[in-house]
Write a protein that holds these residues in place. Structure first.
Motif: not given
Lengths: 210, 210
Positions: B102, B105, B160, B162-164, B166-167, B170-172, B175
DNA sequence: TGCCCAGTTGAACGCGTGTCCAACAAAAAG
DNA sequence: CTTTTTGTTGGACACGCGTTCAACTGGGCA
């Protein structure tokens, strides 16, 4: 201030919020700044939105939806899945998209603290992933791609692109755009069983790829 | 309040700032909250830091450095590159790392507006990439990996992940962690010419991988 | 023409922010 | 036991925040 219908005024508020947020960031966008940009009083904002958080979520949603729609429109006129995916990869890091991507960075960061933003951000992220999924599935059907898990591939590819874009937008000079395209294309080609260079055989359309 | 040396006090301020930022986020960390957490007066902070931005940048830097050091320590005791990379991938999405992520982010989002943060964020991102690069290069040397561009691969793999991540953060619920490990491992195996499953043959160490 | 109501105003409220600085107290030096 | 140094205090300052609301228009309908 010129009077407007409820619908028009709500739109105008979101428009103004977007302009301000483009300059200062989502988190630093204030009621007074938005009102000032509109040329109205600050009280007007709360006549149309219950809270400032909802204005910010609305602004993010609008920017992200427009960005997505543009991308989908461009993909729609392209024929085969390989060309579509090549376009997707070659335009993902375009400087034109930098402001929208800064909105994404702000949204991901704020998502944990602003419920409306988290909802907007996660649902729009899913839409991007589904856009990619559609391309991949049609490529598997046509025999162009070889992929046993299109769903996983769509998330992996989107995450790879987001991770690279994040470096470009947040850190400016750490990675070059052209280099990032080459790296992403290579990884994606291997993921989908494409011949090396298959996603780079055409120059990006309408984007200076520095 | 107990007196401290300049060195100790600066550390104590950063410590307190980290505790507060873990709860409220970097952007919502205030002078008074930090002072309150330390049990001191608020004026003390500005006796040691020119501005609050520098405190926040210091807090981010400390968290990210510790996180990186922990990861490097864990890697150091593992033998071959394949085991190291497997550990890297299997622990990247551990819930233990969520608070630190976090911070990332927040830093990526604020980087464009806080120079000290951008510098800290970009240089530490480069250190993570170099950690990965070292693993990849030793794997290429040992013949375990097949990779013509280790530098590009290190950035692609980090992006790759970091992108995962992040989901996830941030979006719990969009995924799952376990799913993300499987997807990332698959893509990385293909990128480095490893047999399928090579990075998943061992359970994550000390991490519940939900 | 006059009324009415929806769109709009802008000041006020309570609170929170980073920053500053004269006063204070404890430890170190003489 | 003084004097000096230095870490620390806490209130003052100017400003900005989201939110509220009584008062004020101005355009369309009767």
């Amino acid at each position: 201030m010129r009077r407007m219908s409820q619908r028009d005024r709500r739109e105008a508020i979101i428009d103004a919020a977007i302009e301000v947020a483009m300059e200062n960031g989502l988190g630093a966008t204030t009621v007074r700044d938005v009102a000032g940009r509109m040329g109205s009083s600050s009280g007007l904002i709360h006549h149309y939105f219950e809270s400032m958080d909802l204005v910010l979520a609305g602004a993010f949603r609008r920017v992200a939806e427009k960005d997505l729609a543009t991308s989908r429109d461009e993909l729609a006129v392209l024929g085969d899945p390989v060309t579509q995916l090549a376009h997707f990869v070659n335009t993902y890091f375009s400087p034109d998209r930098d402001p929208a991507f800064q909105f994404w960075l702000d949204a991901w960061s704020e998502a944990g603290r602003n419920g409306a933003l988290q909802q907007a951000s996660s649902s729009l992220n899913v839409e991007w992933q589904q856009t990619l999924l559609t391309i991949i599935e049609s490529g598997v059907d046509s025999g162009d791609f070889e992929c046993s898990d299109p769903f996983g591939a769509s998330w992996s590819i989107l995450s790879l692109l987001d991770g690279l874009a994040l470096q470009i937008v947040a850190h400016r000079t750490v990675l070059s755009r052209a280099q990032s395209i080459v790296w992403a294309a290579g990884t994606i080609e291997r993921d989908l069983g494409l011949p090396s260079g298959a996603l780079r055989h055409q120059a990006p359309v309408g984007a200076s790829a520095l």
